[in-house]
Scaffold this motif. Structure first.
Motif, PDB file in Angstrom:
ATOM      1  N   LEU A 647     -23.649 -10.936  17.933  1.00  0.00           N
ATOM      2  CA  LEU A 647     -23.763  -9.910  18.978  1.00  0.00           C
ATOM      3  C   LEU A 647     -24.190  -8.568  18.401  1.00  0.00           C
ATOM      4  O   LEU A 647     -25.030  -7.874  18.989  1.00  0.00           O
ATOM      5  CB  LEU A 647     -22.421  -9.775  19.712  1.00  0.00           C
ATOM      6  CG  LEU A 647     -22.420  -8.807  20.897  1.00  0.00           C
ATOM      7  CD1 LEU A 647     -23.298  -9.324  22.031  1.00  0.00           C
ATOM      8  CD2 LEU A 647     -21.003  -8.569  21.397  1.00  0.00           C
ATOM      9  N   ALA A 658     -23.121  -2.574  22.272  1.00  0.00           N
ATOM     10  CA  ALA A 658     -22.529  -3.906  22.131  1.00  0.00           C
ATOM     11  C   ALA A 658     -21.618  -4.236  23.311  1.00  0.00           C
ATOM     12  O   ALA A 658     -21.537  -5.400  23.739  1.00  0.00           O
ATOM     13  CB  ALA A 658     -21.757  -3.996  20.817  1.00  0.00           C
ATOM     14  N   THR A 659     -20.930  -3.235  23.815  1.00  0.00           N
ATOM     15  CA  THR A 659     -20.026  -3.484  24.948  1.00  0.00           C
ATOM     16  C   THR A 659     -20.804  -3.930  26.188  1.00  0.00           C
ATOM     17  O   THR A 659     -20.369  -4.815  26.919  1.00  0.00           O
ATOM     18  CB  THR A 659     -19.237  -2.207  25.268  1.00  0.00           C
ATOM     19  OG1 THR A 659     -20.148  -1.124  25.475  1.00  0.00           O
ATOM     20  CG2 THR A 659     -18.285  -1.857  24.134  1.00  0.00           C
ATOM     21  N   ARG A 662     -22.289  -7.566  25.455  1.00  0.00           N
ATOM     22  CA  ARG A 662     -21.283  -8.643  25.542  1.00  0.00           C
ATOM     23  C   ARG A 662     -21.099  -9.090  27.004  1.00  0.00           C
ATOM     24  O   ARG A 662     -20.963 -10.281  27.287  1.00  0.00           O
ATOM     25  CB  ARG A 662     -19.955  -8.166  24.964  1.00  0.00           C
ATOM     26  CG  ARG A 662     -18.887  -9.253  24.944  1.00  0.00           C
ATOM     27  CD  ARG A 662     -17.583  -8.751  24.351  1.00  0.00           C
ATOM     28  NE  ARG A 662     -17.701  -8.492  22.924  1.00  0.00           N
ATOM     29  CZ  ARG A 662     -17.741  -7.275  22.385  1.00  0.00           C
ATOM     30  NH1 ARG A 662     -17.670  -6.203  23.172  1.00  0.00           N
ATOM     31  NH2 ARG A 662     -17.839  -7.105  21.080  1.00  0.00           N
ATOM     32  N   ARG A 663     -21.084  -8.129  27.915  1.00  0.00           N
ATOM     33  CA  ARG A 663     -20.923  -8.479  29.322  1.00  0.00           C
ATOM     34  C   ARG A 663     -22.152  -9.192  29.871  1.00  0.00           C
ATOM     35  O   ARG A 663     -22.032 -10.093  30.709  1.00  0.00           O
ATOM     36  CB  ARG A 663     -20.656  -7.190  30.110  1.00  0.00           C
ATOM     37  CG  ARG A 663     -20.481  -7.377  31.600  1.00  0.00           C
ATOM     38  CD  ARG A 663     -19.816  -6.159  32.217  1.00  0.00           C
ATOM     39  NE  ARG A 663     -20.460  -4.915  31.817  1.00  0.00           N
ATOM     40  CZ  ARG A 663     -21.475  -4.351  32.471  1.00  0.00           C
ATOM     41  NH1 ARG A 663     -21.953  -4.936  33.543  1.00  0.00           N
ATOM     42  NH2 ARG A 663     -22.004  -3.226  32.049  1.00  0.00           N
ATOM     43  N   THR A 666     -22.548 -13.068  28.858  1.00  0.00           N
ATOM     44  CA  THR A 666     -21.714 -14.043  29.559  1.00  0.00           C
ATOM     45  C   THR A 666     -22.469 -14.706  30.719  1.00  0.00           C
ATOM     46  O   THR A 666     -22.107 -15.811  31.132  1.00  0.00           O
ATOM     47  CB  THR A 666     -20.461 -13.359  30.117  1.00  0.00           C
ATOM     48  OG1 THR A 666     -20.844 -12.262  30.946  1.00  0.00           O
ATOM     49  CG2 THR A 666     -19.579 -12.842  28.994  1.00  0.00           C
ATOM     50  N   GLU A 676     -20.748 -19.675  22.721  1.00  0.00           N
ATOM     51  CA  GLU A 676     -20.127 -18.835  21.701  1.00  0.00           C
ATOM     52  C   GLU A 676     -19.408 -19.738  20.713  1.00  0.00           C
ATOM     53  O   GLU A 676     -18.369 -20.319  20.993  1.00  0.00           O
ATOM     54  CB  GLU A 676     -19.153 -17.846  22.345  1.00  0.00           C
ATOM     55  CG  GLU A 676     -18.598 -16.823  21.368  1.00  0.00           C
ATOM     56  CD  GLU A 676     -17.703 -15.801  22.054  1.00  0.00           C
ATOM     57  OE1 GLU A 676     -17.321 -14.809  21.401  1.00  0.00           O
ATOM     58  OE2 GLU A 676     -17.389 -15.982  23.250  1.00  0.00           O
ATOM     59  N   ASP A 680     -18.161 -13.480  18.910  1.00  0.00           N
ATOM     60  CA  ASP A 680     -19.397 -12.711  19.082  1.00  0.00           C
ATOM     61  C   ASP A 680     -20.582 -13.342  18.369  1.00  0.00           C
ATOM     62  O   ASP A 680     -21.537 -12.659  17.963  1.00  0.00           O
ATOM     63  CB  ASP A 680     -19.221 -11.268  18.582  1.00  0.00           C
ATOM     64  CG  ASP A 680     -18.361 -10.439  19.520  1.00  0.00           C
ATOM     65  OD1 ASP A 680     -18.182 -10.872  20.681  1.00  0.00           O
ATOM     66  OD2 ASP A 680     -17.883  -9.365  19.106  1.00  0.00           O
ATOM     67  N   TYR A 682     -23.448 -16.408  19.118  1.00  0.00           N
ATOM     68  CA  TYR A 682     -23.923 -17.243  20.213  1.00  0.00           C
ATOM     69  C   TYR A 682     -25.078 -18.111  19.741  1.00  0.00           C
ATOM     70  O   TYR A 682     -25.928 -17.688  18.946  1.00  0.00           O
ATOM     71  CB  TYR A 682     -24.391 -16.369  21.379  1.00  0.00           C
ATOM     72  CG  TYR A 682     -23.273 -15.527  21.968  1.00  0.00           C
ATOM     73  CD1 TYR A 682     -22.469 -16.023  22.988  1.00  0.00           C
ATOM     74  CD2 TYR A 682     -23.023 -14.241  21.478  1.00  0.00           C
ATOM     75  CE1 TYR A 682     -21.437 -15.252  23.519  1.00  0.00           C
ATOM     76  CE2 TYR A 682     -22.002 -13.470  22.004  1.00  0.00           C
ATOM     77  CZ  TYR A 682     -21.205 -13.980  23.021  1.00  0.00           C
ATOM     78  OH  TYR A 682     -20.199 -13.222  23.530  1.00  0.00           O
TER      79      TYR A 682
END
Length: 788
Positions: A647, A658-659, A662-663, A666, A676, A680, A682
């Motif tokens: 990530l 990054a925040t 990450r969302r 998904t 995953e 973090d 993938y």
């Protein structure tokens, strides 16, 4: 008395003559009445009240009261011969008297003695037996009309007398009831003995009947049926009581008839009070169900005119609103819907607007405290499905703001009415003009009438006047300004235009034209430019794609752009620049060159995190056609070059936080394209392992998130304009109170076109936040900068 009974008529006549000659008639009468009074006091009254034993058995109480009245009446009849002899003595009295006078009526005097003696020994529990007697009789009377139907349905017990059908005693109870009342009337004890009990019993019966009839039934008017019930049941029963069994008032004296009419007026008032109280308790539900509940509102409006319960209504309804509506468990759209229903129902209930003003103040205060109120209102205004606000918007009325202005040119001063007595005295209304207009009517015959009338209209134009606004104006007045609603609409319009995959703006143009009739063209000028940008973008995009020099370059994928005028659009939420894959960026650069060739000295600045991308993804076992946002497309395109990404590495390549990344990742994990493997990290999934959700569902969920900055974020950015001024002032003047800071900001920072205004409460919140962030110090009431 035995001597009197043994005397013949001739002997009694001789004795009476001797009494007359000796002038002892009054003395004899007083002596006899005195002995009668003593006998009543020691024997009759105790025997009468001895029957009034406290019992819970209603039938037993009925029998005891009847027995007591019968015993008293028997004693009365035993004294009738004595009373006749006294009457004979009085007719032969030496002093002439008026036989029609009540004071000279021996029987009336005797009845007065009976009443006085009985009431002087009145026990505390006497009303219990009387209530049981009349309760049973009233129940039999109320069920006498439908007794045959009830018996056919229920062959076990009669609902009138509560006895078995084979042993029904309704007829006997009715007979004993009328006989008892007749005896009480003859003794003139009916009103004195049972009046209070009758009133209390009827009040209870009226209250129970109103509750049973009107409980949670709002779509039918109940006043007329209740009045008919009062007339046909209650008053008919009372007439039968006072007439000894007759159903018409012709058998009554004028005095009794007038008493019954007055009693009817009191009972009618009590009926209205009871109905009003019950409707007030249900008023919150009535408002929620409006306009289906309009008959109940009409009834309540009539009742409020006849009863003084407006303050009770305001207090109870405010409590119900605070308890059932104004709490975090209720969504803002539901609160707005309830507020709209309250506006419509209370305007119908009280056209003056006083009740609406008083009741809805807590709702307005609570709505101002919720951040999503304005957005909920604007969404309802632009809702294509049927809604209250959408219908109001179509009406096209002008916005009415509480700015202190009043259009009195259309007022008909002859029909002027003052505000109700419960109007808020703290809010000045059209008082002066009303006084002057009333003076004009009084002075209409005086020559200065015209001059006073003119003064009245001049002052009236400057005074405030209560005008009941339409629903949209009332909602706007919650905030006191239309700027918030216009800005929210501008943000919502931007979201809609940026989320669609085409250049169609017919629906938005229709909404804009309706809003312009409400808010004015100047307020919505930016929105007009935004829609014009869409139209121009369609034309420019068509020109670019028809340009031969652009078509000669091989277009790897079709590209279209929405070209925005940055100064007219609201600010965007994201403050980071997404780095697109090179294949995409090269295609966008070609589009920019074509635009520059078309527009000369103008160029494009891309917003890479905005837009829509149509992807066709081919895997080993499946193929997906999906529409996603540019950041989703960029994520999956990087997995085309590399099957596994950490990530943090992906965030550095994409220049994205990054925040946020990450969302977004998904989404592809939920589609089964990514997995995953560790924290973090993938990996691309070429083969499906489970049945996944449809992609279109997820996309819709992602697209509900607004790309525009919220109204609070925009306001925070606007307030930051003041910060540099405040820092400069405190640097030069060391410390200042908030009032002086506000005055100087109004002088220097709030001037010129496009200037931002800030009220004193909002400035206080802004400065207090700076204190919490340790950027300011507050000492007493003075603000100053912290020393470095």
């Amino acid at each position: 008395m035995a001597t009197d009974e043994e005397c013949t008529e001739e002997e009694f006549a001789n004795l009476a003559e001797d009494v007359r000659v000796l002038k002892l008639s009054q003395f004899v009468e007083d002596i006899v009445i005195h002995h009668v009074e003593q006998y009543m006091h020691w024997h009759v009254a105790p025997a009468f009240w001895e029957k009034f034993k406290n019992t819970e058995d209603g039938q037993r109480g009925f029998e005891l009261f009847k027995s007591a009245v019968d015993g008293l009446y028997i004693k009365f009849t035993e004294f009738l011969p004595v009373l006749k002899k006294l009457e004979y003595l009085r007719r032969n009295k030496d002093v002439a008297t008026d036989p029609s006078s009540a004071e000279n009526d021996i029987e009336a005097r005797f009845k007065l003695v009976v009443r006085a003696t009985l009431l002087s020994q009145l026990p505390l529990c006497h009303e219990c037996i009387i209530e049981q007697f009349y309760k049973i009789a009233f129940n039999v009377f109320c069920n006498s009309d439908n007794s045959s139907q009830d018996i056919s349905v229920n062959d076990i017990q009669c609902i009138g007398c509560a006895q078995g059908v084979d042993n029904c005693q309704c007829q006997m109870i009715v007979y004993m009831f009328h006989e008892t009342n007749r005896k009480l009337i003859e003794l003139k004890l009916l009103e004195r003995l049972v009046g209070n009990v009758l009133t209390s019993l009827i009040h209870i019966r009226i209250e129970n009947h109103v509750i049973q009839t009107c409980d949670k039934t709002f779509d039918v008017s109940q006043l007329i049926p209740l009045e008919n019930w009062l007339e046909t049941v209650v008053m008919n029963w009372l007439i039968r009581i006072y007439s000894g069994g007759f159903s018409k008032t012709v058998a009554l004296s004028d005095e009794v008839r007038n008493a019954i009419n007055k009693f009817k007026q009191k009972l009618s008032h009590f009926l209205y009070e009871t109905y009003t109280r019950i409707r007030i308790d249900h008023l919150f539900n009535i408002i929620i169900e409006y306009p289906e509940s309009q008959p109940a509102v009409d009834d309540l409006r009539i009742c409020l005119e006849r009863t003084d319960q407006r303050k009770v209504l305001v207090k109870n309804l405010q409590e119900a609103i605070k308890t059932r509506l104004l709490h975090p468990g209720v969504n803002t759209p539901d609160i707005v819907t309830a507020y709209i229903a309250a506006i419509k129902a209370l305007k119908h209930l009280d056209p003056t607007g006083v009740l609406l003003e008083a009741v809805t103040e807590p709702i307005k205060s609570y709505l101002r405290s919720r951040e999503d109120t304005v957005r909920s209102v604007v969404n309802s205004l632009l809702d294509d499905s049927p809604s209250e606000l959408a219908d109001e918007l179509v009406k096209g009325e002008c916005l009415q703001l509480d700015d202190g202005s009043a259009d009195d040119e259309t007022d008909d001063w002859e029909k002027w009415m003052p505000d109700p007595v419960d109007a808020d005295p703290g809010r000045p209304r059209n008082f002066i003009s009303g006084v002057l207009k009333a003076v004009c009517v009084v002075w209409a015959d005086i020559y200065i009438y015209i001059s006073v009338l003119n003064i009245g209209f001049i002052l009236s134009a400057k005074s405030m006047q209560r005008k009941v606004s339409d629903i949209i104006s009332t909602l706007v007045n919650v905030y006191g300004s239309q700027d918030l609603f216009v800005n929210e609409y501008r943000t919502l319009l931007a979201d809609r235009l940026l989320s669609q995959l085409n250049y169609h703006t017919e629906r938005e143009i229709r909404h804009l034209e309706l809003l312009k009739r409400r808010f004015g063209e100047n307020q919505l000028h930016y929105c007009e430019v935004m829609l014009k940008d869409v139209y121009d973008s369609k034309r420019i995009d068509g020109n670019i794609h028809s340009d031969t020099s652009y078509n000669l370059q091989r277009e790897l994928f079709p590209t279209s752009a929405l070209i925005l005028s940055a100064q007219f659009w609201p600010p965007f939420k994201e403050d980071w620049q997404l780095k697109l894959p090179n294949i995409v960026q090269n295609q966008l650069n070609k589009y920019v060159k074509a635009f520059e060739a078309l527009k000369g000295n103008r160029t494009l600045c891309w917003k890479p995190h905005l837009g829509n991308v149509s992807l066709e993804i081919e895997l080993k076992d499946r193929k997906l056609d999906i529409n996603v946002t540019p950041i989703h497309a960029t994520i999956i395109l990087h997995f085309q070059d590399k099957n596994e990404w950490a990530l943090q590495d992906l965030a550095e390549v994409m220049h994205a936080p990054a925040t946020v990344l990450r969302r977004k990742v998904t989404f592809w994990v939920s589609q089964g394209l990514l997995k995953e493997t560790s924290n973090d990290v993938y990996v691309l999934q070429e083969e499906s392992t489970s049945k996944n959700r449809l992609a279109t569902d997820i996309v819709e969920e992602e697209e509900t998130e607004s790309v525009m900055a919220s109204a609070s974020d925009q306001r925070e950015e606007e307030l930051q304009v003041f910060w540099s001024y405040i820092v400069g002032m405190l640097t030069n003047l060391d410390s200042m109170p908030i009032e002086r800071i506000h005055q100087m900001l109004k002088m220097f920072a709030s001037q010129g076109p496009g200037a931002v205004e800030c009220g004193l409460p909002e400035l206080r919140q802004f400065l207090d936040r700076k204190v919490r962030e340790h950027q300011l110090l507050l000492s007493g009431s003075f603000y100053r900068l912290p020393k470095s």
